[in-house]
Design an enzyme around this catalytic site. Structure first.
Site, PDB file in Angstrom:
ATOM      1  N   SER A 501       0.740  -1.280  -0.134  1.00 18.21           N
ATOM      2  CA  SER A 501       0.064  -0.068   0.098  1.00 18.21           C
ATOM      3  C   SER A 501       0.856   1.315   0.228  1.00 18.21           C
ATOM      4  O   SER A 501       0.226   2.457  -0.032  1.00 18.21           O
ATOM      5  CB  SER A 501      -0.849   0.148   1.205  1.00 18.21           C
ATOM      6  OG  SER A 501      -0.545  -0.156   2.381  1.00 18.21           O
ATOM      7  N   LYS A 544      -6.809   3.734   8.463  1.00 18.68           N
ATOM      8  CA  LYS A 544      -5.931   4.648   7.786  1.00 18.68           C
ATOM      9  C   LYS A 544      -6.572   5.844   8.005  1.00 18.68           C
ATOM     10  O   LYS A 544      -5.805   7.011   8.342  1.00 18.68           O
ATOM     11  CB  LYS A 544      -5.481   4.404   6.615  1.00 18.68           C
ATOM     12  CG  LYS A 544      -4.767   3.011   6.148  1.00 18.68           C
ATOM     13  CD  LYS A 544      -4.532   2.734   4.692  1.00 18.68           C
ATOM     14  CE  LYS A 544      -3.613   1.339   4.628  1.00 18.68           C
ATOM     15  NZ  LYS A 544      -3.521   0.752   3.110  1.00 18.68           N
TER      16      LYS A 544
END
Length: 605
Positions: A501, A544
């Site tokens: 990511s 996140k």
């Protein structure tokens, strides 16, 4: 008709162990047909409504026929019960005969006796009654846990289904989330809401299949599995059974595969006939409500995940943590330390300061420990002065907990090219990470540091190769790659980092370093990259976003395919944030890099 009624009644009396044998004698001696029908009707094992219906039948012959029909049904039920009991009884009688033949001094005698005692102690047909009051269940769940709407909603749905269908077949829920968010305590609340018994079994480090399934009783020191031991302990066949840390179960080894045993336990199509090696008789676990908890699904066997209904329990916002502290943690710790209400008070600002400066977690476990530490420091003053009252202020926190442990995560300044803020997922929630790129004169070597895993190293290589192949688009001289060495570093080198990511963040940092263009202030990004220039979706979006909010970041860049994840998140979590969805890596640069170049490029030698 009357003769048939007498025969059936006497048969039922003889088959029912709870009815006195004198009752058969009484029925034989009743001469009045009307009295006999009324006497049998009043003692039938049927609802009051049905008895009322019999009473309302004025035609005596008709009433007698209906009573006969009800008696036939009762007799069939008794025969079926006896058939089942006889099957189990035959198994026990085999074992009892063995015990009778044995010498009481024989070592096998105690083994046989223990087996029979365990067999008869199991709650074969004992079930607690479920409480179907949905409003009460909602109240209990809201009282015990703040937030976690999705989980509570699912539990209420389950209650509603079994109330409507009157079928106790239970789903297997799997609560997945970081430590300290209340997964295990949710199991206890579910049991309270349903009015069921509660069992918690930790599976951390279980490596032996026999721990779950038991040993054959022919082995020395044989024991039943922990599943059956716990069922025996709570004396009910329909408890709420929490399987804690299901992701920490070890895989196949010399002692069998515990995960394979869990497959049968957690499969509603199989667990109605669970086989314990010690018991050697199938036991029905289909009425048990299993609730598994895990920090991650990565280490759980895919076949096991497939059998469970996975519910994500993600981290809490600052505001939610403050509420949890006020409603649950502070009252609990005050009670545990013997402090009366009002002797110590925690203003909202103080709680916020503890969360910001002394904890970095998705859950609230560290927060609870810090609250306990502050209360302990004040207990000695309360002992000396019973009228002692104190409001915990900011300076008291510093005195008790010491200097600030965590600098609040914040995005970095954009004065230097080649430094970008990324978003990462960890087992303890979301984190922000910084990716730094430095260029130095050399022959074009690529160096990666910061304790990176293989997948992350590959992401860096992909980003670098894409920039080299699209140098003209970025207005970079292709010869530059032969003359400058590239160093990519991710700070906090002691922490291992891996995953795809950070690909888009690395790409932006490299592009910024080579073009010397500034990165837009207050932006963070996450996404996987490919060699053909696509930005792919990644997981852990909610965690996140929480990390970005903690760092006061307002702009977040994601793959366009992650848009569906944002739609699933509660509005309060994303209030004040701007999302920028991209499909191609070139779109990332169009938004993230400013046209302004760095005046004094500090990172180019």
């Amino acid at each position: 008709l009357i003769a048939s009624l007498k025969d059936l009644s006497i048969q039922i009396i003889n088959m029912s162990p709870n009815l006195p044998s004198d009752a058969a004698f009484a029925i034989k001696n009743i001469e009045s047909p009307v009295f006999l029908v009324n006497f049998v009707s009043s003692n039938l094992n049927i609802d009051v409504k049905e008895k009322q219906a019999l009473l309302e039948i004025s035609d005596f012959r008709e009433r007698a026929k209906n009573v006969l029909s009800a008696l036939s049904g009762e007799l069939q039920m008794l025969q079926l019960k006896n058939q089942i009991q006889n099957k189990v009884k035959t198994d026990i009688d085999k074992e009892l005969e063995k015990l009778q033949r044995m010498n009481s001094m024989s070592p096998d005698f105690s083994v046989q006796l223990n087996y029979l005692e365990f067999f008869t102690d199991l709650p074969w047909s004992e079930y607690t009654k479920d409480n179907f009051d949905l409003k009460r269940a909602e109240r209990i769940l809201d009282r015990d846990h703040y937030g976690l709407e999705k989980v509570k909603e699912r539990i209420i749905e389950h209650l509603a289904v079994i109330k409507l269908k009157n079928d106790l077949k239970a789903p297997i829920l799997c609560l997945v989330g970081p430590p300290g968010v209340g997964k295990t305590s949710l199991g206890k609340s579910i049991a309270k809401a349903l009015g069921r018994k509660y069992i918690r079994m930790s599976l951390g480090g279980v490596r032996d299949e026999a721990e779950l399934r038991g040993h054959r009783k022919t082995y020395i020191g044989a024991l039943p599995g922990r599943i059956m031991q716990n069922i025996k302990k709570v004396k009910a066949s329909n408890p709420v059974f929490v399987l804690d840390e299901v992701d920490k179960v070890l895989g196949a080894g010399p002692s069998g595969d515990p995960q394979a045993a869990l497959l049968e336990i957690l499969d509603p199509e199989q667990n109605y006939a669970f086989h314990d090696n010690y018991l050697e008789v199938d036991y029905d676990l289909s009425k048990v409500m299993f609730v598994a908890t895990a920090n991650t699904l990565m280490t759980i066997h895919p076949a096991l995940v497939d059998r469970m209904e996975v519910i994500d329990v993600s981290g809490y916002l600052l505001e939610e943590k403050v509420e949890i502290a006020k409603r649950h943690l502070i009252p609990k710790q005050l009670y545990e330390h013997g402090v009366k209400k009002g002797q110590l008070t925690f203003p909202k600002k103080t709680i916020e300061r503890i969360i910001d400066n002394y904890t970095r977690e998705a859950g609230v476990r560290k927060l609870e420990k810090n609250i306990a530490t502050i209360i302990r420091k004040n207990v000695k003053f309360i002992v000396e002065d019973p009228n002692y009252k104190k409001k915990i202020e900011e300076q008291d926190i510093r005195k008790t907990l010491g200097p600030t442990q965590f600098q609040k995560e914040k995005s970095i300044s954009n004065d230097v090219a080649g430094v970008v803020t990324g978003l990462a997922w960890t087992a303890v929630g979301g984190e922000i990470l910084f990716i730094e790129v430095s260029l130095s004169k050399g022959k074009g070597t690529l160096t990666l540091t910061g304790n990176l895993g293989d997948v992350m190293k590959e992401s860096a290589t992909i980003a670098y190769e894409y920039i080299k192949s699209h140098a003209e688009y970025l207005d970079i001289d292709p010869d530059i790659f032969q003359k400058w060495n590239v160093h990519i570093h991710i700070p906090e080198g002691a922490t291992p980092k891996d995953g795809p990511s950070a690909g888009v963040t690395m790409f932006t940092a490299l592009a910024s370093a080579f073009t010397q263009r500034k990165v837009r202030a207050g932006i963070a990004m996450t996404g996987e990259t490919t060699l053909r220039g696509k930005v792919l979706p990644v997981g852990g979006i909610k965690e996140k976003i929480l990390a970005a909010k903690r760092a006061k970041i307002k702009d977040i860049m994601l793959s366009v395919e992650n848009k569906k994840d944002i739609e699933d998140i509660k509005e309060s979590y994303i209030a004040g944030l701007s999302f920028h969805y991209v499909d191609k890596m070139t779109e990332v640069l169009d938004y993230a890099l400013l046209k302004v170049k760095v005046k004094n490029p500090a990172n180019i030698s």
